[in-house]
Design an enzyme around this catalytic site. Structure first.
Site, PDB file in Angstrom:
ATOM      1  N   ASP A   1       0.874  -1.264  -0.016  1.00 19.50           N
ATOM      2  CA  ASP A   1      -0.099  -0.205   0.022  1.00 19.50           C
ATOM      3  C   ASP A   1       0.862   1.263   0.080  1.00 19.50           C
ATOM      4  O   ASP A   1       1.708   1.523   0.898  1.00 19.50           O
ATOM      5  CB  ASP A   1      -0.772  -0.126   1.197  1.00 19.50           C
TER       6      ASP A   1
ATOM      7  N   CYS B   1      -8.892   6.508   5.671  1.00 19.56           N
ATOM      8  CA  CYS B   1      -8.959   5.252   5.530  1.00 19.56           C
ATOM      9  C   CYS B   1     -10.429   4.917   4.573  1.00 19.56           C
ATOM     10  O   CYS B   1     -11.149   5.823   4.667  1.00 19.56           O
ATOM     11  CB  CYS B   1      -9.570   4.545   6.744  1.00 19.56           C
TER      12      CYS B   1
ATOM     13  N   SER C   1     -13.706  -4.137   8.705  1.00 20.09           N
ATOM     14  CA  SER C   1     -14.410  -2.979   8.901  1.00 20.09           C
ATOM     15  C   SER C   1     -15.959  -3.277   8.510  1.00 20.09           C
ATOM     16  O   SER C   1     -16.759  -2.538   9.039  1.00 20.09           O
ATOM     17  CB  SER C   1     -14.019  -1.640   8.007  1.00 20.09           C
TER      18      SER C   1
END
Length: 530
Positions: free
Chosen positions: A183, A221, A383
């Site tokens: 990332d 995020c 999440s």
């Protein structure tokens, strides 16, 4: 090169030194060479890029060949994951590592725990890549070291059949070194900053860089609110910067994963440059929430667009950000994805608000009308409340089919009271097959979980603390940890071996012969775990 070929080559080299290297053993050198197959991060990047390209072609031929990874925030975690995969499945094929920027921010920053907003040191990302590969290479050295010790024992016992079997195992050894999808957030600055960081990440071993279309200094995020995207051309500059970094370093097969956050991003910081109706900038601007105005009702400082002879005022917030129209997220995701693939990206990442195969497939169908072999990397995110989401999906399916759902409260389906119900069982089955279903129907080549080892570390530590500091005392550790390690064959139950003690003993013997003072003697308590 085969084990015996290494020995022959080293033997010839030693002999050529006219006796001055006679203290060097050719077979010992061969062992050390095989235990250190990769000399640089660039070697790893080239090797793993080839693996990913091969896997992408295999997926194109058959969607059952999808790939998977787990996010790892420390080299030891990545190492134990790959050791476990080899133990349970006998191969590392189609199994990768994921490096999560969220976990770097939360766990690896010198500032301490940070939110996923690109505030952590950019150098911590290539540092973690290098750390992961250091631990994976050590896993190779450890496993091969065990094979070499077994080989010596077979020779000492005169067991030729076992010796041949072990030599074959050495020659066909599969490395723990696998691709890392890393990332790079939104690039940590402008395109030049992205290029510089990309180079460091590739030099550390990364063959695949994942970059997102958010504003670098407003990055959030993917599962939080307040995300702000950039016009396509701004993003494509960074995509090209990553490609230039790969090409400069000779990693011509390097992979770029472009992530769109447009589904959950309702804001933009910039109005795109447009030179002609229908161009890419004009398409980006067409999603802006605008109102028609005239010169008479225009306000001081208004930003105004001219479209089809009309003056339009984009809605600007007090933050100086511009707002997209409600309901345009999927259209923007599709445009982002097609544009990325047409400008050098290899794989897509569409960040969604829930794990729903049909939703993902709906977007991918539209993308594949233009790019038939478009493939996704998909975040099976912690999440998401997977239990609640899938129970609600089954509830909705039951209701749509006319099935009686009066026994269920849709908003409370997470309750333990529903755990044994028909609905819950079907939801769990959908979760179990989600990756295969998504690979087949929605073009998902790679499934990853971004933060799993963050959660497993917290869960296992909580369980140990509860028992050890409670009435169980030391039995809490023995029952919950050590006995399970022994029963399940967890490699690090022999933690001295795992840390490299036996490798060090082998080296001492190479260097000093019978004079070597080794740690692995009869008084080493690790012998209790033989």
């Amino acid at each position: 090169m085969a084990y015996q070929d290494h020995i022959i080559e080293m033997g010839q080299l030693i002999k050529s030194k006219n006796g001055t290297w006679d203290g060097i053993n050719a077979e010992s050198v061969a062992r050390m060479r095989l235990q250190n197959r990769f000399k640089t991060g660039l070697e790893i990047a080239r090797y793993t890029a080839d693996i990913m390209r091969k896997d992408m072609a295999a997926y194109d031929a058959d969607s059952a060949n999808y790939t998977q990874s787990l996010g790892c925030w420390h080299g030891f975690i990545g190492q134990q994951k790959m050791i476990a995969i080899k133990k349970h499945f006998g191969t590392t094929d189609r199994k990768y590592l994921y490096l999560s920027g969220w976990m770097v921010a939360a766990l690896r920053s010198d500032f301490g725990p940070l939110p996923d907003q690109s505030m952590h040191e950019k150098t911590s990302v290539p540092a973690l890549i290098e750390e992961l590969y250091t631990f994976l290479r050590q896993a190779d050295a450890r496993e091969l070291g065990g094979l070499f010790r077994d080989l010596d024992a077979a020779r000492a016992a005169g067991d030729k059949a076992k010796e041949e079997k072990l030599l074959d195992a050495v020659d066909n050894f599969q490395t723990h070194v696998v691709p890392i999808i890393a990332d790079i957030d939104a690039g940590f600055g402008n395109a030049e900053a992205t290029y510089l960081l990309a180079k460091k990440m590739i030099e550390a071993g990364a063959c695949a860089l994942q970059i997102e279309n958010q504003v670098s200094d407003e990055k959030q995020c993917g599962h939080q609110d307040g995300k702000v995207t950039v016009p396509h051309e701004d993003f494509l500059q960074k995509v090209r910067a990553c490609r230039y970094a790969f090409l400069e370093l000779g990693v011509e097969n390097g992979i770029i994963v472009t992530r769109t956050d447009s589904l959950g991003a309702g804001l933009t910081k910039q109005i795109a440059v447009s030179n002609a109706p229908g161009d890419l900038g004009d398409q980006y601007n067409s999603f802006l929430d605008c109102e028609e105005i005239t010169p008479e009702n225009a306000n001081n400082g208004d930003v105004v667009l001219n479209r089809n002879g009309k003056l339009l005022r984009p809605k600007r917030l007090p933050s100086n950000l511009f707002q997209f129209r409600e309901g345009t997220g999927e259209d923007r995701c599709v445009l982002d994805s097609i544009t990325s693939l047409q400008n050098g990206a290899d794989l897509l990442w569409i960040e969604t608000e829930k794990p729903h195969v049909s939703q993902i497939a709906g977007m991918m169908d539209r993308i594949r009308e233009v790019i038939p072999n478009a493939k996704l990397v998909y975040n099976n995110s912690p999440s998401f409340n997977w239990t609640l989401n899938f129970r609600q999906q089954v509830f909705d399916a039951y209701k749509a089919a006319g099935k009686d759902v009066s026994a269920y409260d849709r908003e409370k389906l997470m309750s333990v009271d529903y755990d044994g119900t028909e609905l819950a069982v079907e939801a769990d089955e959908r979760i179990r097959t989600f990756q295969a279903d998504g690979a087949k129907r929605a073009g998902i080549f790679h499934h990853l979980i971004t933060l799993p080892t963050y959660h497993t570390a917290a869960l296992s530590t909580d369980n140990l603390a509860k028992e050890y500091f409670g009435a169980a005392g030391m039995l809490g550790y023995v029952l919950g940890v050590q006995r399970q390690e022994i029963r399940q064959g967890i490699a690090c139950v022999k933690h001295q071996n795992m840390s490299g003690s036996d490798i060090g003993d082998d080296h001492k013997e190479y260097f000093a012969g019978e004079a070597a003072l080794k740690a692995g003697g009869v008084h080493n308590t690790m012998g209790q775990f033989a």
